[in-house]
Write an enzyme that holds these catalytic residues in place. Structure first.
Site, PDB file in Angstrom:
ATOM      1  N   LYS A 158       0.824  -1.207   0.000  1.00  0.00           N
ATOM      2  CA  LYS A 158       0.000   0.000   0.000  1.00  0.00           C
ATOM      3  C   LYS A 158       0.863   1.263   0.000  1.00  0.00           C
ATOM      4  O   LYS A 158       1.885   1.306   0.681  1.00  0.00           O
ATOM      5  CB  LYS A 158      -0.900   0.039   1.241  1.00  0.00           C
ATOM      6  CG  LYS A 158      -1.939  -1.069   1.295  1.00  0.00           C
ATOM      7  CD  LYS A 158      -2.837  -0.904   2.518  1.00  0.00           C
ATOM      8  CE  LYS A 158      -3.957  -1.930   2.481  1.00  0.00           C
ATOM      9  NZ  LYS A 158      -4.858  -1.807   3.647  1.00  0.00           N
ATOM     10  N   GLY A 164      -8.269   4.858   0.340  1.00  0.00           N
ATOM     11  CA  GLY A 164      -9.427   4.655  -0.513  1.00  0.00           C
ATOM     12  C   GLY A 164      -9.171   3.667  -1.636  1.00  0.00           C
ATOM     13  O   GLY A 164      -9.871   3.668  -2.635  1.00  0.00           O
ATOM     14  N   LYS A 201      -0.286  -8.167   5.597  1.00  0.00           N
ATOM     15  CA  LYS A 201      -0.981  -9.399   5.250  1.00  0.00           C
ATOM     16  C   LYS A 201      -2.239  -9.045   4.473  1.00  0.00           C
ATOM     17  O   LYS A 201      -2.955  -8.127   4.847  1.00  0.00           O
ATOM     18  CB  LYS A 201      -1.343 -10.146   6.551  1.00  0.00           C
ATOM     19  CG  LYS A 201      -2.054 -11.467   6.347  1.00  0.00           C
ATOM     20  CD  LYS A 201      -1.078 -12.583   6.074  1.00  0.00           C
ATOM     21  CE  LYS A 201      -1.793 -13.877   5.700  1.00  0.00           C
ATOM     22  NZ  LYS A 201      -0.833 -14.869   5.168  1.00  0.00           N
ATOM     23  N   ILE A 203      -5.864  -9.629   3.656  1.00  0.00           N
ATOM     24  CA  ILE A 203      -7.043 -10.281   4.240  1.00  0.00           C
ATOM     25  C   ILE A 203      -8.000 -10.596   3.086  1.00  0.00           C
ATOM     26  O   ILE A 203      -8.431  -9.694   2.384  1.00  0.00           O
ATOM     27  CB  ILE A 203      -7.761  -9.351   5.255  1.00  0.00           C
ATOM     28  CG1 ILE A 203      -6.769  -8.666   6.204  1.00  0.00           C
ATOM     29  CG2 ILE A 203      -8.861 -10.106   6.005  1.00  0.00           C
ATOM     30  CD1 ILE A 203      -6.135  -9.544   7.233  1.00  0.00           C
ATOM     31  N   HIS A 208     -15.942  -4.565   4.926  1.00  0.00           N
ATOM     32  CA  HIS A 208     -15.461  -3.195   5.154  1.00  0.00           C
ATOM     33  C   HIS A 208     -16.469  -2.526   6.082  1.00  0.00           C
ATOM     34  O   HIS A 208     -17.583  -2.230   5.673  1.00  0.00           O
ATOM     35  CB  HIS A 208     -15.367  -2.479   3.806  1.00  0.00           C
ATOM     36  CG  HIS A 208     -14.923  -1.058   3.903  1.00  0.00           C
ATOM     37  ND1 HIS A 208     -14.009  -0.489   3.045  1.00  0.00           N
ATOM     38  CD2 HIS A 208     -15.262  -0.077   4.766  1.00  0.00           C
ATOM     39  CE1 HIS A 208     -13.816   0.771   3.377  1.00  0.00           C
ATOM     40  NE2 HIS A 208     -14.571   1.043   4.406  1.00  0.00           N
ATOM     41  N   GLU A 275     -11.977   3.331   9.616  1.00  0.00           N
ATOM     42  CA  GLU A 275     -12.260   2.180   8.744  1.00  0.00           C
ATOM     43  C   GLU A 275     -11.595   0.923   9.287  1.00  0.00           C
ATOM     44  O   GLU A 275     -10.407   0.933   9.609  1.00  0.00           O
ATOM     45  CB  GLU A 275     -11.663   2.411   7.350  1.00  0.00           C
ATOM     46  CG  GLU A 275     -12.443   3.338   6.466  1.00  0.00           C
ATOM     47  CD  GLU A 275     -11.887   3.342   5.034  1.00  0.00           C
ATOM     48  OE1 GLU A 275     -12.084   4.359   4.369  1.00  0.00           O
ATOM     49  OE2 GLU A 275     -11.261   2.360   4.608  1.00  0.00           O
ATOM     50  N   GLU A 288      -7.623   2.595   7.960  1.00  0.00           N
ATOM     51  CA  GLU A 288      -7.335   4.022   7.812  1.00  0.00           C
ATOM     52  C   GLU A 288      -8.415   4.872   8.441  1.00  0.00           C
ATOM     53  O   GLU A 288      -9.487   4.385   8.792  1.00  0.00           O
ATOM     54  CB  GLU A 288      -7.110   4.395   6.334  1.00  0.00           C
ATOM     55  CG  GLU A 288      -8.187   3.971   5.376  1.00  0.00           C
ATOM     56  CD  GLU A 288      -7.756   4.150   3.908  1.00  0.00           C
ATOM     57  OE1 GLU A 288      -8.280   5.045   3.280  1.00  0.00           O
ATOM     58  OE2 GLU A 288      -6.904   3.370   3.423  1.00  0.00           O
ATOM     59  N   ASN A 290     -10.697   8.412   7.820  1.00  0.00           N
ATOM     60  CA  ASN A 290     -11.119   9.468   6.908  1.00  0.00           C
ATOM     61  C   ASN A 290     -11.443  10.707   7.725  1.00  0.00           C
ATOM     62  O   ASN A 290     -12.295  10.662   8.606  1.00  0.00           O
ATOM     63  CB  ASN A 290     -12.338   9.025   6.109  1.00  0.00           C
ATOM     64  CG  ASN A 290     -12.037   7.805   5.269  1.00  0.00           C
ATOM     65  OD1 ASN A 290     -10.998   7.730   4.614  1.00  0.00           O
ATOM     66  ND2 ASN A 290     -12.905   6.820   5.313  1.00  0.00           N
ATOM     67  N   ARG A 292     -12.992  13.491   7.174  1.00  0.00           N
ATOM     68  CA  ARG A 292     -14.003  14.345   6.529  1.00  0.00           C
ATOM     69  C   ARG A 292     -15.392  13.781   6.825  1.00  0.00           C
ATOM     70  O   ARG A 292     -15.518  12.671   7.326  1.00  0.00           O
ATOM     71  CB  ARG A 292     -13.795  14.295   5.008  1.00  0.00           C
ATOM     72  CG  ARG A 292     -13.939  12.870   4.492  1.00  0.00           C
ATOM     73  CD  ARG A 292     -13.956  12.752   2.980  1.00  0.00           C
ATOM     74  NE  ARG A 292     -14.303  11.411   2.555  1.00  0.00           N
ATOM     75  CZ  ARG A 292     -13.486  10.372   2.464  1.00  0.00           C
ATOM     76  NH1 ARG A 292     -12.210  10.513   2.779  1.00  0.00           N
ATOM     77  NH2 ARG A 292     -13.920   9.195   2.081  1.00  0.00           N
TER      78      ARG A 292
HETATM   79  C1  MV4 Z   1      -6.888  -4.335   2.467  1.00  0.00           C
HETATM   80  C2  MV4 Z   1      -7.521  -5.485   1.941  1.00  0.00           C
HETATM   81  C3  MV4 Z   1      -7.070  -6.713   2.336  1.00  0.00           C
HETATM   82  N1  MV4 Z   1      -6.043  -6.813   3.190  1.00  0.00           N
HETATM   83  N2  MV4 Z   1      -5.855  -4.505   3.322  1.00  0.00           N
HETATM   84  C4  MV4 Z   1      -9.579  -1.141   0.107  1.00  0.00           C
HETATM   85  C5  MV4 Z   1      -9.872   0.259   0.465  1.00  0.00           C
HETATM   86  C6  MV4 Z   1      -8.764   0.700   1.306  1.00  0.00           C
HETATM   87  N3  MV4 Z   1      -9.244   1.574   2.316  1.00  0.00           N
HETATM   88  C7  MV4 Z   1      -8.160  -0.548   1.840  1.00  0.00           C
HETATM   89  N4  MV4 Z   1      -8.679  -1.629   1.071  1.00  0.00           N
HETATM   90  C8  MV4 Z   1      -8.320  -2.915   1.307  1.00  0.00           C
HETATM   91  N5  MV4 Z   1      -7.276  -3.103   2.150  1.00  0.00           N
HETATM   92  C9  MV4 Z   1      -5.472  -5.719   3.656  1.00  0.00           C
HETATM   93  N6  MV4 Z   1      -4.444  -5.856   4.497  1.00  0.00           N
HETATM   94  C10 MV4 Z   1      -8.580  -5.299   1.069  1.00  0.00           C
HETATM   95  C11 MV4 Z   1      -8.963  -4.029   0.736  1.00  0.00           C
HETATM   96  C12 MV4 Z   1     -10.011  -3.992  -0.238  1.00  0.00           C
HETATM   97  C13 MV4 Z   1      -9.729  -4.305  -1.573  1.00  0.00           C
HETATM   98  C14 MV4 Z   1      -8.439  -4.572  -2.000  1.00  0.00           C
HETATM   99  C15 MV4 Z   1      -8.194  -4.916  -3.329  1.00  0.00           C
HETATM  100  C16 MV4 Z   1      -9.238  -4.959  -4.236  1.00  0.00           C
HETATM  101  C17 MV4 Z   1     -10.518  -4.658  -3.844  1.00  0.00           C
HETATM  102  C18 MV4 Z   1     -10.788  -4.323  -2.511  1.00  0.00           C
HETATM  103  C19 MV4 Z   1     -12.082  -4.032  -2.120  1.00  0.00           C
HETATM  104  C20 MV4 Z   1     -12.318  -3.721  -0.812  1.00  0.00           C
HETATM  105  C21 MV4 Z   1     -11.280  -3.711   0.135  1.00  0.00           C
END
Ligand code: MV4
Length: 454
Positions: A158, A164, A201, A203, A208, A275, A288, A290, A292
């Site tokens: 990331k 987002g 890792k 997940i 969400h 979140e 994270e 937000n 706002r």
């Molecule tokens: C993740 C995750 C799985 N594992 N982090 C998506 C929005 C942002 N705020 C963080 N997100 C995610 N973080 C970990 N460690 C899955 C998401 C995620 C996502 C990731 C890839 C493709 C589509 C997604 C849809 C929702 C959440």
């Protein structure tokens, strides 16, 4: 006391802020682009100033012009809404130094939570569960791959400046990791001018779930319950609801406590959202914050009866929250469908244009937040959300039945919208049973013939 507010936004949220101000006897100044002359918020605000051309970069993102408008009209405060300059620490700072109240957190909190690695580290030290991974940003590919092997694949990379869902890459083994690490760094550098990344890792198929926070400037931090935002596509939420059909009372209580801890650790003031990802076993992890007001805030308003925009204005005015955690009642179920001018049968291609007939639903337990009307032309320059349909009732079934009924009443002619898609989702057993994870939309689209949406 705040007597006049500049609304640094457009569309439904600008109208939402006008409405809250009007009920509080606060005057409003709309700023608008050349493409938004006919927008409802411009018509309904007390004053309006055009700040530039149709493109966001020439208008809604022009901090200099917005602050000039604020000074010309002598406003006391600026409400940034969501998107645009709402999470821009520099803009909040500029407002502060011009003696204009920024209706939101202190610029320091925005900056801290805007760095996703610092945010994670800050809340982890306060005792909030976070996803196992690197301690802060990784400095080299060698260090990154060590972390990946230690926590075990799959991992997610990331961007520190992301959020987002922007600038994220998934890797399943050493070979793909080497590639994705460099792609992530390059993308982050290009998108944010900051190539720093961290590793955690991955997940799989999480839910969400986010918690709404209110914090005043006198040390009181409260949560207003959660919103389940698992129904999303390409990181755009489509449906949000509260309470989450997945959370047990015990898990909700633990997450609420953690959310308050996280906000307190950020020395937070005003409205914000924490979140979390929740895995199938009910483990939850902060991802994270937000800083706002969010699109989906009405879900919380209809569950709790608390007007979040009015609370934002009160907090900005230096007032204390006049209720405690125990006073907040969660006795309703609410759900929101985002109505976008997009064609769900054509891969969600934007469908700007002129609305012919427009008739919005009403009756018991229905709320429509929208700036559009019959004859309104949707400009092609901004995001495609043209309204939010929120329904509520004593329980989930009542809210969902009411949503299907309201979607069936909602008439928008002349453009394509996501209304037929929402009707199909409201009829889908997986959604009805409360089993949707973040993988839901992809799975739903794969097994549903698109002619259901036309
Ligand atoms: C993740 C995750 C799985 N594992 N982090 C998506 C929005 C942002 N705020 C963080 N997100 C995610 N973080 C970990 N460690 C899955 C998401 C995620 C996502 C990731 C890839 C493709 C589509 C997604 C849809 C929702 C959440």
């Amino acid at each position: 006391m705040i007597q006049k507010v500049l609304i640094a936004n457009r569309g439904e949220i600008a109208l939402r802020i006008v409405r809250a101000c009007r009920e509080l006897g606060i005057k409003t100044l709309a700023v608008y682009s050349e493409a938004d002359v006919q927008s409802l918020h411009v018509q309904l605000a007390d004053e309006a100033i055009c700040i530039g051309g149709p493109k966001s970069a020439d208008s809604y993102l022009r901090a200099d012009r917005i602050i000039s408008a604020a000074e010309i009209a002598d406003v006391d405060a600026i409400h940034p809404g969501y998107g645009f300059l709402s999470e821009n620490a520099k803009f909040a700072e500029q407002c502060e130094s011009c003696n204009i109240k920024f209706i939101g957190p202190k610029s320091k909190s925005i900056r801290m939570m805007g760095d996703k690695a610092i945010a994670k580290d800050t809340v982890r030290k306060a005792g909030v569960p976070t996803v196992p991974g690197s301690d802060g940003p990784v400095e080299s590919e060698g260090e990154a791959v060590k972390v990946a092997r230690k926590i075990g694949y799959p991992v997610i990379i990331k961007a520190v400046a992301g959020g987002g869902g922007r600038g994220m890459r998934i890797a399943h083994n050493d070979v793909s990791f080497a590639k994705e690490y460099h792609v992530a760094r390059n993308e982050a550098e290009k998108a944010f001018g900051n190539g720093a990344v961290y590793v955690e890792k991955y997940i799989e198929k999480p839910r969400h779930i986010e918690f709404q926070i209110l914090a005043d400037g006198h040390g009181k931090v409260l949560h207003l319950g959660e919103r389940d935002c698992s129904v999303q596509r390409r990181h755009q939420k489509l449906i949000e609801e509260s309470p989450s059909p997945f959370l047990t009372p015990g898990l909700r209580k633990a997450m609420g406590k953690a959310a308050v801890k996280a906000a307190s650790a950020a020395d937070y003031e005003n409205a914000g959202t924490i979140e979390f990802l929740v895995d199938a076993k009910g483990n939850f992890y902060f991802i994270e914050m937000n800083t706002r007001i969010q699109v989906e805030h009405p879900v919380t308003e209809e569950c709790t009866g608390i007007d979040l925009i009015k609370q934002q204005l009160r907090i900005a005015d230096g007032l204390k929250l006049d209720f405690d955690q125990g006073d907040i009642k969660f006795d309703r179920h609410a759900i929101e469908c985002r109505i976008n001018a997009e064609d769900p049968a054509r891969n969600f291609t934007p469908s700007p244009g002129t609305i012919g007939l427009y008739y919005s639903p009403g009756g018991n337990g229905v709320r429509v937040d929208s700036h559009v009307y019959s004859g309104y032309t949707i400009p092609p320059y901004y995001d495609s959300m043209i309204g939010k349909l929120i329904t509520y009732g004593p329980n989930r079934k009542a809210a969902l039945d009411r949503m299907y009924r309201s979607l069936s009443e909602y008439l928008i002619r002349g453009i394509k919208t996501t209304i037929p898609l929402h009707k199909a989702i409201m009829s889908d057993p997986v959604f009805i049973e409360g089993k949707a994870t973040t993988a839901y939309m992809e799975e739903f689209m794969a097994r549903t013939p698109t002619d259901l949406f036309t």
